[in-house]
Design a protein around this motif. Structure first.
Motif, PDB file in Angstrom:
ATOM      1  N   GLN A 124      -5.698 -12.511 -28.030  1.00 50.33           N
ATOM      2  CA  GLN A 124      -5.552 -12.828 -29.450  1.00 50.33           C
ATOM      3  C   GLN A 124      -4.082 -12.854 -29.847  1.00 50.33           C
ATOM      4  O   GLN A 124      -3.672 -13.699 -30.649  1.00 50.33           O
ATOM      5  N   TRP A 125      -3.287 -11.932 -29.299  1.00 45.78           N
ATOM      6  CA  TRP A 125      -1.852 -11.907 -29.610  1.00 45.78           C
ATOM      7  C   TRP A 125      -1.182 -13.177 -29.136  1.00 45.78           C
ATOM      8  O   TRP A 125      -0.366 -13.773 -29.862  1.00 45.78           O
ATOM      9  N   GLN A 181      -2.615 -16.095 -28.642  1.00 50.50           N
ATOM     10  CA  GLN A 181      -3.098 -17.210 -29.451  1.00 50.50           C
ATOM     11  C   GLN A 181      -2.394 -17.252 -30.793  1.00 50.50           C
ATOM     12  O   GLN A 181      -1.965 -18.318 -31.262  1.00 50.50           O
ATOM     13  N   ARG A 182      -2.251 -16.070 -31.424  1.00 49.53           N
ATOM     14  CA  ARG A 182      -1.681 -16.005 -32.766  1.00 49.53           C
ATOM     15  C   ARG A 182      -0.159 -16.178 -32.767  1.00 49.53           C
ATOM     16  O   ARG A 182       0.392 -16.806 -33.666  1.00 49.53           O
ATOM     17  N   ASN A 183       0.522 -15.609 -31.778  1.00 53.50           N
ATOM     18  CA  ASN A 183       1.982 -15.587 -31.796  1.00 53.50           C
ATOM     19  C   ASN A 183       2.650 -16.619 -30.894  1.00 53.50           C
ATOM     20  O   ASN A 183       3.843 -16.885 -31.059  1.00 53.50           O
ATOM     21  N   GLU A 216      -0.466 -20.836 -31.537  1.00 52.29           N
ATOM     22  CA  GLU A 216      -0.528 -21.406 -32.883  1.00 52.29           C
ATOM     23  C   GLU A 216       0.847 -21.803 -33.428  1.00 52.29           C
ATOM     24  O   GLU A 216       0.970 -22.855 -34.054  1.00 52.29           O
ATOM     25  N   PRO A 217       1.896 -21.008 -33.236  1.00 53.57           N
ATOM     26  CA  PRO A 217       3.227 -21.434 -33.726  1.00 53.57           C
ATOM     27  C   PRO A 217       3.875 -22.527 -32.871  1.00 53.57           C
ATOM     28  O   PRO A 217       4.987 -22.952 -33.162  1.00 53.57           O
TER      29      PRO A 217
END
Length: 254
Positions: free
Chosen positions: A3-4, A6-8, A11-12
């Motif tokens: 999840q980290w 994917q999010r950091n 996605e950016p």
């Protein structure tokens, strides 16, 4: 962890940067293993020559860096093309910086003390790219709030102040600390407070009529170098291999 990432990272749009950094580090490590095997006369590897000219690996490195760089610019931050060109760019940069000392000295200093500059350049580059990857922005802009970012005056003043810190620390003869202070401004403040290294532009300008400050600077530099020269050499030997002079000292009868 997933999840980290994917999010950091994903996605950016930082996945190409992560791939480039990974390819860069792996290329450097693999290249150093191969060159050490060639040096020891082991394995199937050998130097590449054509027409009596030794082709250094910086040559294909430059080609791959150009192809990967322009390809990455053209493909954006998402998609297979961006990822593929990022890997190509990372491989090319790894090959180029592995021979950074050759470019700097315009001489084949790969296995000399001067050749250690290549290892230092690779470590410094990997560290800086890692800081960008985890969210650090140059000159402390990442520390500003959303409202402050909307205010151009706040952004410009922050960049200018931290850039002055960078120049001051650089003039004190501390290039590594100066470079890292671009991303971590607190380091610039620490470098600004501490004494300059002897012989640096700052020391020549401000310590000229201060003998006590000059003496303290010389003593602090001596203690620092004595403390860190051994560990730095050990890391350099582990990453890049021993220099020719070190091998000669360790094997005097060879």
């Amino acid at each position: 962890m997933g999840q980290w990432v994917q999010r950091n990272i994903v996605e950016p749009g930082k996945l190409p940067l992560l791939l480039a950094l990974t390819a860069f580090v792996l290329t450097f490590l693999i290249t150093r293993v191969i060159t050490r095997l060639i040096r020891a006369g082991r394995g199937p590897f050998g130097n590449i020559s054509t027409g009596g000219v030794h082709i250094h690996h910086v040559v294909p490195g430059v080609v791959l860096t150009v192809v990967g760089g322009f390809g990455a610019v053209a493909s954006g931050r998402h998609g297979f093309g961006a990822a593929a060109f990022a890997v190509v760019f990372g491989i090319g940069t790894g090959l180029v910086l592995d021979e950074f000392a050759l470019i700097l000295h315009l001489d084949d200093v790969y296995w000399t003390e001067a050749g250690r500059k290549s290892v230092e350049a690779v470590v410094l580059t990997a560290a800086l790219v890692g800081l960008v990857l985890v969210g650090y922005a140059p000159f402390g802009v990442n520390d500003l709030s959303h409202d402050e970012l909307q205010d151009r005056g706040s952004v410009i003043s922050t960049v200018v102040i931290n850039f002055l810190f960078f120049l001051a620390v650089l003039s004190k003869g501390k290039p590594a600390m100066a470079v890292f202070s671009v991303f971590i401004p607190f380091l610039g403040l620490v470098g600004l407070v501490r004494l300059a290294r002897p012989g640096s532009p700052w020391a020549r300008r401000f310590y000229r009529r201060r003998p006590r400050a000059r003496a303290k600077a010389v003593l602090r530099a001596y203690r620092h170098d004595r403390r860190w020269t051994g560990p730095r050499r050990a890391v350099g030997d582990w990453l890049g291999g021993k220099t020719t002079a070190e091998l000669a000292r360790s094997n005097p009868h060879d």
